[in-house]
Enzyme design. Structure first.
Site, PDB file in Angstrom:
ATOM      1  N   LYS A  22      44.644  42.245  44.770  1.00  0.00           N
ATOM      2  CA  LYS A  22      43.309  42.497  44.216  1.00  0.00           C
ATOM      3  C   LYS A  22      42.595  41.174  43.944  1.00  0.00           C
ATOM      4  O   LYS A  22      43.174  40.322  43.279  1.00  0.00           O
ATOM      5  CB  LYS A  22      43.445  43.292  42.904  1.00  0.00           C
ATOM      6  CG  LYS A  22      42.114  43.684  42.278  1.00  0.00           C
ATOM      7  CD  LYS A  22      42.329  44.527  41.029  1.00  0.00           C
ATOM      8  CE  LYS A  22      40.981  44.921  40.430  1.00  0.00           C
ATOM      9  NZ  LYS A  22      41.126  45.715  39.207  1.00  0.00           N
ATOM     10  N   LYS A  38      46.802  39.454  41.283  1.00  0.00           N
ATOM     11  CA  LYS A  38      45.430  39.704  40.849  1.00  0.00           C
ATOM     12  C   LYS A  38      44.774  38.351  40.614  1.00  0.00           C
ATOM     13  O   LYS A  38      45.241  37.542  39.807  1.00  0.00           O
ATOM     14  CB  LYS A  38      45.402  40.541  39.570  1.00  0.00           C
ATOM     15  CG  LYS A  38      43.986  40.997  39.195  1.00  0.00           C
ATOM     16  CD  LYS A  38      44.020  41.923  38.001  1.00  0.00           C
ATOM     17  CE  LYS A  38      42.640  42.462  37.700  1.00  0.00           C
ATOM     18  NZ  LYS A  38      42.640  43.302  36.490  1.00  0.00           N
TER      19      LYS A  38
END
Length: 335
Positions: free
Chosen positions: A259, A205
């Site tokens: 992400k 992330k």
């Protein structure tokens, strides 16, 4: 009469366009396909009933009360979407420095899980244990003296993961990026008898500028003190991202997530090649909203851009995509 051309000599009589000359041969040679089985639909839930609250920064996306979330789950199941990912927007007065409300067995996210599982038992429910929807400062972990403390946060999210599994969550997806969280969650789930509950690790992330509309959706944007660079990955660092994912694999992650999505297709490919685990991309709010905004201005064909971006995730090695376009895509594919 010899009909060869200079181009035949140059290419050695190989012509790439032969396999592109008609629709039937293009279909026959297509390498990747997007299907409804590739879709995970993230939804936003709010307290109350009969609420469908449009999110201005995410055209076409709404915050849903529990009853409407159940309706959305039924719609998803009818469309063949395999799973939902749920994110709560709770009352400000329930948010505190440590995000303690995440531990309440009957909090909003767990109520929604239980209600959907009762109404639509065959749809997958993926829940997040990051603390940001529950903290008064908008960070994913516990804030002590201007530091996001790793180990105390891990202790708390393990407890949260168990309560979410108790409520019926099928997969825990920790997005907080604390060190050691995946292994700790796995041990906590197993100790509570939840051996069948999976972990979809937000393995990589990134500290991205593409999360803005999401933070509006769960009302954390205005709360955030500072940034998340001390725990999210620097967008410049690919090798570090692979190392981070490797730790999650070793700790027992069942699936890996990247992400944001589109700016990180190289990471999707590297994780798939390196580990062979199922890999998912999260097409985040900013990616969704930029397509929506350009389409609203007549600058892009929305349907085409939507389908192309999702297909590109498949080509980059992804087994699926978390996308706010999921119901629209499912309806289009059904045609």
């Amino acid at each position: 009469m010899n009909k060869t051309h200079l181009v035949d000599d140059i290419t050695g009589h190989r012509r790439m366009r032969r396999n592109r000359k008609a629709d039937w041969v293009r279909r026959l040679t297509q390498e990747n396909r997007l299907t409804v089985d590739d879709l995970i639909w993230p939804i936003f839930v709010v307290p109350g009933s009969n609420i469908v609250d449009p999110i201005p920064a995410m055209p076409g996306v709404n915050r849903l009360s529990l009853d409407k979330a159940v309706e959305a789950a039924k719609e998803a199941a009818d469309l063949g979407i395999p799973a939902l990912a749920t994110f709560p927007n709770i009352e400000m007065e329930l948010r505190d420095e440590t995000g303690s409300h995440i531990l309440e067995a009957n909090n909003l996210i767990n109520q929604v899980t239980a209600a959907i599982k009762k109404a639509v038992p065959n749809i997958g429910i993926i829940t997040d244990v990051a603390l940001d929807p529950f903290t008064s400062h908008g960070h994913d972990g516990i804030l002590r003296d201007s530091e996001i403390v790793n180990d105390e946060t891990v202790d708390q999210i393990v407890r949260a993961a168990v309560t979410q599994a108790d409520a019926g969550a099928d997969i825990i997806a920790p997005s907080d990026m604390m060190d050691g969280r995946v292994g700790a969650i796995r041990r906590g789930l197993d100790a509570a008898g939840h051996q069948s509950v999976g972990i979809m690790s937000y393995a990589t992330k990134f500290a991205s500028g593409f999360y803005g509309p999401y933070r509006e959706a769960i009302s954390t944007g205005g709360l955030l003190k500072g940034d998340k660079k001390s725990y999210y990955i620097d967008p410049a660092n690919g090798t570090e991202a692979v190392r981070d994912a490797a730790l999650d694999v070793e700790e027992g992650a069942d699936m890996l997530m990247v992400k944001p999505g589109l700016p990180y297709l190289d990471i999707c490919w590297r994780l798939k090649e390196e580990f062979g685990l199922p890999v998912y991309a999260y097409q985040v709010s900013g990616e969704y909203s930029q397509i929506k905004a350009a389409a609203a201005n007549g600058w892009l064909d929305e349907e085409r851009a939507m389908m192309e971006t999702l297909l590109c995730f498949k080509r980059a090695g992804c087994d699926g995509i978390l996308t706010y376009f999921a119901p629209a895509v499912a309806r289009l594919l059904a045609k």
